[in-house]
Design a protein around this motif. Sequence first.
Motif, PDB file in Angstrom:
ATOM      1  N   PHE A   1      -3.156  -1.360  11.827  1.00  0.00           N
ATOM      2  CA  PHE A   1      -2.036  -2.237  11.495  1.00  0.00           C
ATOM      3  C   PHE A   1      -0.742  -1.774  12.123  1.00  0.00           C
ATOM      4  O   PHE A   1       0.100  -2.576  12.508  1.00  0.00           O
ATOM      5  CB  PHE A   1      -1.886  -2.386   9.971  1.00  0.00           C
ATOM      6  CG  PHE A   1      -2.810  -3.415   9.402  1.00  0.00           C
ATOM      7  CD1 PHE A   1      -3.976  -3.027   8.754  1.00  0.00           C
ATOM      8  CD2 PHE A   1      -2.546  -4.767   9.566  1.00  0.00           C
ATOM      9  CE1 PHE A   1      -4.849  -3.975   8.246  1.00  0.00           C
ATOM     10  CE2 PHE A   1      -3.423  -5.719   9.072  1.00  0.00           C
ATOM     11  CZ  PHE A   1      -4.575  -5.333   8.407  1.00  0.00           C
ATOM     12  N   GLN A   2      -0.555  -0.457  12.257  1.00  0.00           N
ATOM     13  CA  GLN A   2       0.677   0.063  12.862  1.00  0.00           C
ATOM     14  C   GLN A   2       0.795  -0.388  14.295  1.00  0.00           C
ATOM     15  O   GLN A   2       1.878  -0.624  14.813  1.00  0.00           O
ATOM     16  CB  GLN A   2       0.695   1.594  12.797  1.00  0.00           C
ATOM     17  CG  GLN A   2       1.055   2.102  11.423  1.00  0.00           C
ATOM     18  CD  GLN A   2       1.789   3.420  11.485  1.00  0.00           C
ATOM     19  OE1 GLN A   2       1.297   4.349  12.094  1.00  0.00           O
ATOM     20  NE2 GLN A   2       2.954   3.490  10.889  1.00  0.00           N
TER      21      GLN A   2
ATOM     22  N   TYR B   1     -10.917   6.356   5.586  1.00  0.00           N
ATOM     23  CA  TYR B   1     -11.077   4.993   6.097  1.00  0.00           C
ATOM     24  C   TYR B   1      -9.801   4.202   6.014  1.00  0.00           C
ATOM     25  O   TYR B   1      -9.495   3.381   6.890  1.00  0.00           O
ATOM     26  CB  TYR B   1     -12.261   4.288   5.406  1.00  0.00           C
ATOM     27  CG  TYR B   1     -13.502   4.488   6.216  1.00  0.00           C
ATOM     28  CD1 TYR B   1     -14.297   5.621   6.032  1.00  0.00           C
ATOM     29  CD2 TYR B   1     -13.823   3.614   7.254  1.00  0.00           C
ATOM     30  CE1 TYR B   1     -15.393   5.850   6.830  1.00  0.00           C
ATOM     31  CE2 TYR B   1     -14.924   3.827   8.052  1.00  0.00           C
ATOM     32  CZ  TYR B   1     -15.704   4.953   7.836  1.00  0.00           C
ATOM     33  OH  TYR B   1     -16.789   5.188   8.647  1.00  0.00           O
ATOM     34  N   ALA B   2      -9.031   4.435   4.933  1.00  0.00           N
ATOM     35  CA  ALA B   2      -7.742   3.744   4.818  1.00  0.00           C
ATOM     36  C   ALA B   2      -6.851   4.082   6.009  1.00  0.00           C
ATOM     37  O   ALA B   2      -6.115   3.232   6.526  1.00  0.00           O
ATOM     38  CB  ALA B   2      -7.066   4.142   3.512  1.00  0.00           C
ATOM     39  N   ALA B   3      -6.961   5.343   6.472  1.00  0.00           N
ATOM     40  CA  ALA B   3      -6.145   5.784   7.610  1.00  0.00           C
ATOM     41  C   ALA B   3      -6.472   4.976   8.862  1.00  0.00           C
ATOM     42  O   ALA B   3      -5.596   4.708   9.686  1.00  0.00           O
ATOM     43  CB  ALA B   3      -6.341   7.275   7.861  1.00  0.00           C
ATOM     44  N   LYS B   4      -7.737   4.593   9.015  1.00  0.00           N
ATOM     45  CA  LYS B   4      -8.108   3.791  10.196  1.00  0.00           C
ATOM     46  C   LYS B   4      -7.425   2.440  10.134  1.00  0.00           C
ATOM     47  O   LYS B   4      -6.923   1.927  11.144  1.00  0.00           O
ATOM     48  CB  LYS B   4      -9.620   3.592  10.242  1.00  0.00           C
ATOM     49  CG  LYS B   4     -10.389   4.867  10.507  1.00  0.00           C
ATOM     50  CD  LYS B   4     -11.888   4.591  10.669  1.00  0.00           C
ATOM     51  CE  LYS B   4     -12.665   5.863  10.482  1.00  0.00           C
ATOM     52  NZ  LYS B   4     -13.672   6.111  11.487  1.00  0.00           N
ATOM     53  N   PHE B   5      -7.374   1.834   8.933  1.00  0.00           N
ATOM     54  CA  PHE B   5      -6.676   0.549   8.799  1.00  0.00           C
ATOM     55  C   PHE B   5      -5.191   0.723   9.066  1.00  0.00           C
ATOM     56  O   PHE B   5      -4.568  -0.112   9.709  1.00  0.00           O
ATOM     57  CB  PHE B   5      -6.899  -0.023   7.390  1.00  0.00           C
ATOM     58  CG  PHE B   5      -8.267  -0.600   7.196  1.00  0.00           C
ATOM     59  CD1 PHE B   5      -9.135  -0.047   6.253  1.00  0.00           C
ATOM     60  CD2 PHE B   5      -8.709  -1.682   7.955  1.00  0.00           C
ATOM     61  CE1 PHE B   5     -10.399  -0.568   6.066  1.00  0.00           C
ATOM     62  CE2 PHE B   5      -9.979  -2.211   7.768  1.00  0.00           C
ATOM     63  CZ  PHE B   5     -10.838  -1.655   6.825  1.00  0.00           C
TER      64      PHE B   5
END
Lengths: 90, 160, 601
Positions: free
Chosen positions: B156-157, B148-152
Motif C-alpha cells: 500500500f505504501q 504478513y501485515a507488513a507485506k500489505f
Amino acid sequence: MTVRFFATIRTYTGETERRFDDAPATLRELLTALAARYGTLFRRAAFAGADLNPEIIILVNGRNVLYLRGLDTALSRDDEVSIFPMVAGG
Amino acid sequence: MAKVLMIHPDKCTGCHNCELACSFEHEGQFRPAASRVQAYTWEREGMTVPMMCQQCDDAACVKVCPTGAMHRSVTRANLVDWDERVCIRCKMCTVACPFGNARYDAASSSIFKCDTCQGAPECVTFCPNGALEFVDDEQQVRSRKKAYAAKFKDAFQEVS
Amino acid sequence: MFGWTGTTLRVDLTKGTVTREATDIGLAHTYLGARGMGGKIILDEVAPDTDALSPANKIVFSPGPLTGTFAPSAGRFEVVTKAPLNNVIAGSNSGGAFGPELKYAGYDALIIEGKAAKPVYLWIKNDEVEIRDAGAIWGHTTPDTTDLVRAETDEDAKVACIGPGGEHLSPIATVMNEMHRAAGRSGVGAVMGSKNLKAIAVFGTGAVTVADPERFKTAVMKARKMIQEHPVGGTGLKAYGTDVLVNILNQTGALPTRNYQDGYFPTADKIGGESLAAKQLVRPKGCFSCIISCGRVTKVDNPAYAGFGEGPEYETAWSFGADCGIDDLDAITKANFLCNEYGLDTISLGSTIACAMELFERGIITAKDTDGVQLTFGNVAAMVEMTRKAGEGEGFGAKLAQGSYRLAESYGHPEYSMTCKKQEMPAYDPRGVQGIGLNYATGNRGGCHVRGYTIAIEVLQNGAVMDPRITEGKAGLDITFQNLTAALDSAGACLFSTFGIGAPELAEMLSAVTGVEYSVDEFMKIGERIWNQERLWNLTQGYTTADDTLPERLLKDPIKTGPAKGEVNRLGEMLPEYYQLRGWDDKGVPSKAKLKELSLN
C-alpha cells in the motif's frame, strides 16, 4: 570511483553499487558520506564510535584497508572500493 | 492469561536441538527417542516440522483416563498434567490423542508428553531459529500475522 | 563410558559376519573419534601396499564423542579409508544426522572389511545388525536408494549410500547421507562400491550420556552464545550460505577462473550467495544439533535445469561456475543436484570439467574425444551435460569421472590438472592468498581447504587478520589451523563452529562430556599427533617433499586480471619454515624427537 556493496550491506543501502565522479579524499570521508545517505544501519555497520567497525571488511582495489591506512586510506577517482560485512564459508 | 508453546514450522531448519534439549532436561542424557517433542524431516521437500502436546482444553486423553492421571492442571494455566502416582499405564491416553503426542515408554514405564518444563520449556531456549516460541496467548500469532501485515503495508505504501 | 558408547561394530562382508567389540579406551582417549580414531584404525589394520579398491582395504564410519549431544553444531562423523584417488588416509567429513544416529544405535565406529559376493546393504537397528541383499537397489541414485532402503527397514532410518558414481568406482565418488549431505573428497564412495556395499541404514533409540551434565550444559550455553553473537556463525551463514564467499574472493582477486588461468571473474556476482538467496533459495537447513544452519534448500524453476535439493555451496558454485567460465546459477545448481544424485564430488568434478575445457581450447582434445560436444569455457549446456555423463559413466563422462589428474595425464598433459597430490584444489587462488597455498601443498590429503582454513584470517578477519599477500608468519598460521582442525574433526564438531568458539570451548565441552580432562594444549596436541600420523602414512605411500608443491602455473604464471594481477604463489618462502616449525627435517620427514614427543614411535 566505484563503491560496491555486498551481503547485508546491500540491504542497508538498497543498491549493489554507487559511482562517484570525484573521490572523497579518504575512506573516512567516503564512509561518512555514505552513512549520511543510507542512514543508521549503514553507519553502525561501518563505524564503532570514531573508528572502523572491526566487523566490516573494506577492500580498496582488492587490498584490505587494514593493510593500507585504515580510515585514513587515501582514495582516488580510479579506485574500486568493496564493502562486506564479516562473511564466511568453506 | 496463559502461555502457549507455539510452533513455526516455516522457521525450522531441522537441527533437532529441541529433541536434544527435551531429553537432556527430562532424562539427563541425549536420547531423542525419549524426547516429548519430535521433529520430522521430509528430505525431498527440505522441510522439518516439530510436534508436541498441544495441551488441549477439551483433551481426549483426559476424557478417557480412568484414574485422573491425565488431568487439566489446577496449579498451572494451560497445561494437561500427568500424575504418575495414580497412573495405571493403561495407555488409553496414547490411543485417544489424535495427534500422537502422548506415548508410552516401556523402558521407564511412563507416559511421555510435553509438560512445558515447569513453565520454561527447554526446547524453546535451545531452538536457534525461533521455530518454537513460549508466548502469552494474546501474542500467540502476533509474529506471523504481523509479518504478513507488513507485506500489505509495503504494497500500500508503494501505491499511495 | 561417557560421550563414547564403548562399542565398535565390525562387519566382514566376505564372511558375512558381524562382531561387536569393546571400543579401545586408550584409543578413544588419545584419538577421540571420527578422523583420529578412523585414521588410527586404518593405520593399524590396513597394510600400506593394499590396493584401495581391493577387499583388503577397510572403511570406517565414525562419529566423535561430542556427536549426538547438544554441543553446538557438533553432529558430525567421518568416512575414513585408504583413498582410491591418491592412496592417502582419506578422512571425508559429513554432517546431516547419520553420525548421531550411529551413536544412538550404540556405536563409536563401524568398521567394514572384505567384499560381498553380490550387492548388499547393512541394516543396523540398535544391536541388531543384518547384511541384506541390495540387488534391486543397485544402480539407483542416492535419493531413490534412500527411499528404497527405508521402505525395507524403517521410514525414519538414516541412510548413507553411494550412487552410480561409487558403483562405477570413480576415484571422485562420494558417500551421501540424508540425500543431500556428502562425505565428498578422495573417492570414499568407490571403496563402498568396491565392496559391493550400496548403503548403510541406521536406526538408534539409545542414548549418549554425559559425565558432568551441569558443567556440560554451562559450557554449551556459553559456546552457543559466542557463536550466536558472531556475525558469521550467528547470522551471515544462515542468511547467505557459504556461497557468500564468491564476491569477497573475487574482489580480493583470488577467485580461480577458467581452470586457474586467471583469478578474477567479472560476472561473479551472478553466482554468489546474494544471488542464490534472491533466486534459488527456498529455506536454510541445519545439520543435527546445528545452530548455524548454513545449508541451502534450493529449487530451480527454469525448465532447462529444473530440480529441487540442497546447495550449491561456495566450492560448487566456483567449480561449475567461475572455474568453467560460467555465470548461470540455475545451471550450476542443477550440476550440484546431479552430483548429489549420482554421488560425485562437486569440487573434483567441476575442476575436472574445467581442465577438460582447457584441453579442448588448446586443441589437445577435440570434439571427437568429447562425444561431439564443444567443451569450451562458458558453454553452460555442455557443462551440465558432461556432469550427467560423468554420473552415468557414459562416453567422455567416464573419463571425467576419473578426476582431472588421470584425465590430463592420459592426454599427456598433467600440468593442466589443478591438483595437489592428485586431488583438485578448491576455490581460493593461492597466488592471491599466500597461506592457503602452503595449506594446499602440505595437505595430507592433497588439494583441500577445510583442513587448514587460513582464509578465515587471511581474508575473512575472523578474530585476527593477516595480509593475504605476504608470506611472513604463514607457516605458523597453517600449522595452528591444521592441528586445531584435526582435533576438532576428531571430536565430531563442525568447522564452522570456529566462527564463534575455539580450542578452549571445545576442550571444555569435550572434558565435561567424557569425564576426561583435556586442556587446550592437550587438545591441540591431539591434532598435531593426528597430522603427523597421516604424514607418516603418506611416507609409506611414496609421498616425498617433491609432492609438497603446487601446480607450476601457480608458482610461475601471474594472475592476469583483477586486484591480484601480477601475483604468483611464493611457496618457497614458506615451506622450509613450515617443516622446521613442525619439527620435521628439510625433506619433510618427522624427526625422531618429534615422534617421541607425540608418542608415535
